[in-house]
Design a protein around this motif. Sequence first.
Motif, PDB file in Angstrom:
ATOM      1  N   LYS A  13       0.692 -17.727   1.488  1.00 34.97           N
ATOM      2  CA  LYS A  13       0.835 -17.061   2.784  1.00 34.97           C
ATOM      3  C   LYS A  13       2.015 -17.638   3.570  1.00 34.97           C
ATOM      4  O   LYS A  13       2.773 -16.894   4.203  1.00 34.97           O
ATOM      5  N   ASP A  14       2.207 -18.948   3.529  1.00 30.91           N
ATOM      6  CA  ASP A  14       3.337 -19.573   4.218  1.00 30.91           C
ATOM      7  C   ASP A  14       4.666 -19.138   3.617  1.00 30.91           C
ATOM      8  O   ASP A  14       5.636 -18.884   4.340  1.00 30.91           O
ATOM      9  N   LYS A  15       4.740 -19.022   2.297  1.00 32.74           N
ATOM     10  CA  LYS A  15       5.972 -18.584   1.644  1.00 32.74           C
ATOM     11  C   LYS A  15       6.313 -17.143   2.006  1.00 32.74           C
ATOM     12  O   LYS A  15       7.466 -16.810   2.264  1.00 32.74           O
ATOM     13  N   VAL A  16       5.314 -16.274   2.030  1.00 29.72           N
ATOM     14  CA  VAL A  16       5.546 -14.872   2.372  1.00 29.72           C
ATOM     15  C   VAL A  16       5.975 -14.745   3.825  1.00 29.72           C
ATOM     16  O   VAL A  16       6.887 -13.975   4.153  1.00 29.72           O
ATOM     17  N   LYS A  17       5.371 -15.517   4.712  1.00 28.22           N
ATOM     18  CA  LYS A  17       5.744 -15.481   6.126  1.00 28.22           C
ATOM     19  C   LYS A  17       7.178 -15.961   6.315  1.00 28.22           C
ATOM     20  O   LYS A  17       7.949 -15.374   7.067  1.00 28.22           O
ATOM     21  N   PHE A  18       7.566 -17.023   5.618  1.00 27.16           N
ATOM     22  CA  PHE A  18       8.927 -17.543   5.711  1.00 27.16           C
ATOM     23  C   PHE A  18       9.932 -16.501   5.233  1.00 27.16           C
ATOM     24  O   PHE A  18      10.959 -16.272   5.861  1.00 27.16           O
ATOM     25  N   TYR A  19       9.640 -15.826   4.119  1.00 24.71           N
ATOM     26  CA  TYR A  19      10.527 -14.799   3.579  1.00 24.71           C
ATOM     27  C   TYR A  19      10.647 -13.629   4.556  1.00 24.71           C
ATOM     28  O   TYR A  19      11.731 -13.106   4.804  1.00 24.71           O
ATOM     29  N   HIS A  20       9.523 -13.199   5.120  1.00 22.84           N
ATOM     30  CA  HIS A  20       9.532 -12.086   6.066  1.00 22.84           C
ATOM     31  C   HIS A  20      10.295 -12.435   7.335  1.00 22.84           C
ATOM     32  O   HIS A  20      11.052 -11.616   7.857  1.00 22.84           O
ATOM     33  N   ASP A  21      10.108 -13.645   7.845  1.00 23.78           N
ATOM     34  CA  ASP A  21      10.788 -14.053   9.072  1.00 23.78           C
ATOM     35  C   ASP A  21      12.294 -14.160   8.886  1.00 23.78           C
ATOM     36  O   ASP A  21      13.050 -13.999   9.828  1.00 23.78           O
ATOM     37  N   GLN A  22      12.763 -14.425   7.672  1.00 21.22           N
ATOM     38  CA  GLN A  22      14.193 -14.471   7.407  1.00 21.22           C
ATOM     39  C   GLN A  22      14.826 -13.101   7.555  1.00 21.22           C
ATOM     40  O   GLN A  22      15.982 -12.985   7.948  1.00 21.22           O
ATOM     41  N   LYS A  23      14.092 -12.057   7.249  1.00 20.91           N
ATOM     42  CA  LYS A  23      14.624 -10.697   7.270  1.00 20.91           C
ATOM     43  C   LYS A  23      14.629 -10.084   8.674  1.00 20.91           C
ATOM     44  O   LYS A  23      15.255  -9.057   8.882  1.00 20.91           O
ATOM     45  N   LEU A  24      13.929 -10.686   9.621  1.00 16.83           N
ATOM     46  CA  LEU A  24      13.879 -10.150  10.977  1.00 16.83           C
ATOM     47  C   LEU A  24      15.202 -10.385  11.692  1.00 16.83           C
ATOM     48  O   LEU A  24      15.847 -11.414  11.528  1.00 16.83           O
ATOM     49  N   MET A  25      15.609  -9.408  12.490  1.00 17.59           N
ATOM     50  CA  MET A  25      16.824  -9.542  13.282  1.00 17.59           C
ATOM     51  C   MET A  25      16.440  -9.880  14.719  1.00 17.59           C
ATOM     52  O   MET A  25      15.586  -9.216  15.306  1.00 17.59           O
ATOM     53  N   LYS A  26      17.058 -10.897  15.255  1.00 19.81           N
ATOM     54  CA  LYS A  26      16.814 -11.264  16.646  1.00 19.81           C
ATOM     55  C   LYS A  26      17.670 -10.361  17.525  1.00 19.81           C
ATOM     56  O   LYS A  26      18.891 -10.312  17.370  1.00 19.81           O
ATOM     57  N   ARG A  27      17.061  -9.643  18.416  1.00 22.74           N
ATOM     58  CA  ARG A  27      17.783  -8.756  19.312  1.00 22.74           C
ATOM     59  C   ARG A  27      17.644  -9.282  20.725  1.00 22.74           C
ATOM     60  O   ARG A  27      16.545  -9.553  21.196  1.00 22.74           O
ATOM     61  N   THR A  28      18.764  -9.433  21.384  1.00 17.82           N
ATOM     62  CA  THR A  28      18.754  -9.847  22.783  1.00 17.82           C
ATOM     63  C   THR A  28      19.346  -8.720  23.604  1.00 17.82           C
ATOM     64  O   THR A  28      20.390  -8.160  23.257  1.00 17.82           O
ATOM     65  N   PHE A  29      18.670  -8.376  24.662  1.00 16.92           N
ATOM     66  CA  PHE A  29      19.101  -7.298  25.534  1.00 16.92           C
ATOM     67  C   PHE A  29      19.497  -7.874  26.888  1.00 16.92           C
ATOM     68  O   PHE A  29      18.925  -8.854  27.352  1.00 16.92           O
ATOM     69  N   HIS A  30      20.480  -7.252  27.496  1.00 15.39           N
ATOM     70  CA  HIS A  30      20.966  -7.667  28.799  1.00 15.39           C
ATOM     71  C   HIS A  30      20.948  -6.460  29.725  1.00 15.39           C
ATOM     72  O   HIS A  30      21.101  -5.321  29.264  1.00 15.39           O
ATOM     73  N   PRO A  31      20.779  -6.680  31.034  1.00 11.88           N
ATOM     74  CA  PRO A  31      20.808  -5.545  31.964  1.00 11.88           C
ATOM     75  C   PRO A  31      22.121  -4.784  31.855  1.00 11.88           C
ATOM     76  O   PRO A  31      23.195  -5.358  31.769  1.00 11.88           O
ATOM     77  N   GLY A  32      22.000  -3.463  31.801  1.00 10.13           N
ATOM     78  CA  GLY A  32      23.166  -2.606  31.664  1.00 10.13           C
ATOM     79  C   GLY A  32      23.401  -2.116  30.253  1.00 10.13           C
ATOM     80  O   GLY A  32      24.199  -1.209  30.037  1.00 10.13           O
ATOM     81  N   ASP A  33      22.715  -2.696  29.256  1.00  8.70           N
ATOM     82  CA  ASP A  33      22.869  -2.249  27.870  1.00  8.70           C
ATOM     83  C   ASP A  33      22.215  -0.880  27.685  1.00  8.70           C
ATOM     84  O   ASP A  33      21.232  -0.547  28.344  1.00  8.70           O
ATOM     85  N   LEU A  34      22.761  -0.107  26.767  1.00  4.67           N
ATOM     86  CA  LEU A  34      22.137   1.147  26.379  1.00  4.67           C
ATOM     87  C   LEU A  34      21.336   0.904  25.106  1.00  4.67           C
ATOM     88  O   LEU A  34      21.816   0.272  24.166  1.00  4.67           O
ATOM     89  N   VAL A  35      20.092   1.385  25.092  1.00  4.55           N
ATOM     90  CA  VAL A  35      19.194   1.150  23.962  1.00  4.55           C
ATOM     91  C   VAL A  35      18.509   2.452  23.570  1.00  4.55           C
ATOM     92  O   VAL A  35      18.420   3.394  24.352  1.00  4.55           O
ATOM     93  N   LEU A  36      18.032   2.491  22.326  1.00 10.10           N
ATOM     94  CA  LEU A  36      17.217   3.593  21.839  1.00 10.10           C
ATOM     95  C   LEU A  36      15.776   3.119  21.739  1.00 10.10           C
ATOM     96  O   LEU A  36      15.510   1.989  21.362  1.00 10.10           O
ATOM     97  N   LEU A  37      14.845   3.993  22.075  1.00 14.13           N
ATOM     98  CA  LEU A  37      13.420   3.669  22.076  1.00 14.13           C
ATOM     99  C   LEU A  37      12.749   4.325  20.878  1.00 14.13           C
ATOM    100  O   LEU A  37      12.926   5.516  20.631  1.00 14.13           O
ATOM    101  N   PHE A  38      11.991   3.536  20.098  1.00 12.66           N
ATOM    102  CA  PHE A  38      11.261   4.058  18.939  1.00 12.66           C
ATOM    103  C   PHE A  38      10.103   4.905  19.424  1.00 12.66           C
ATOM    104  O   PHE A  38       9.294   4.469  20.231  1.00 12.66           O
ATOM    105  N   ASN A  39      10.034   6.128  18.924  1.00 13.21           N
ATOM    106  CA  ASN A  39       8.971   7.044  19.311  1.00 13.21           C
ATOM    107  C   ASN A  39       7.925   7.069  18.211  1.00 13.21           C
ATOM    108  O   ASN A  39       8.123   7.693  17.173  1.00 13.21           O
TER     109      ASN A  39
END
Length: 109
Positions: A13-39
């Motif tokens: 379980k720890d190995k799978v979590k580590f592998y999955h967390d590597q694939k995640l993209m960290k997104r940082t948003f700032h006021p004024g940015d244009l974003v799309l919302l998942f529907n």
Amino acid sequence: MWLHAYESFRTYKDKVKFYHDQKLMKRTFHPGDLVLLFNSRLKLFPGKLKSKWSRPFMVKRVYQSRAVELESSTEDDQQRRWIVNGQRLKHYVGGDVEQFASVMMLVDP
């Protein structure tokens, strides 16, 4: 034997979590940015050509818990604001795109 199975499962379980967390993209948003919302409602009506992302919204405020306050302005000049989870957003990179075309003249030999 039970303890060995538990430890083996925990290691897997720890190995799978580590592998999955590597694939995640960290997104940082700032006021004024244009974003799309998942529907997520469109999952109920499957279709190849339906977009899962709603039109661009403007970020008004970002909270510490990664919640984001969005603002939408409609044609009636009514501004609507609401708070959504930051994981349901992605940056909007659209806009005017320059297209280059090249013309080739073919001549019969």
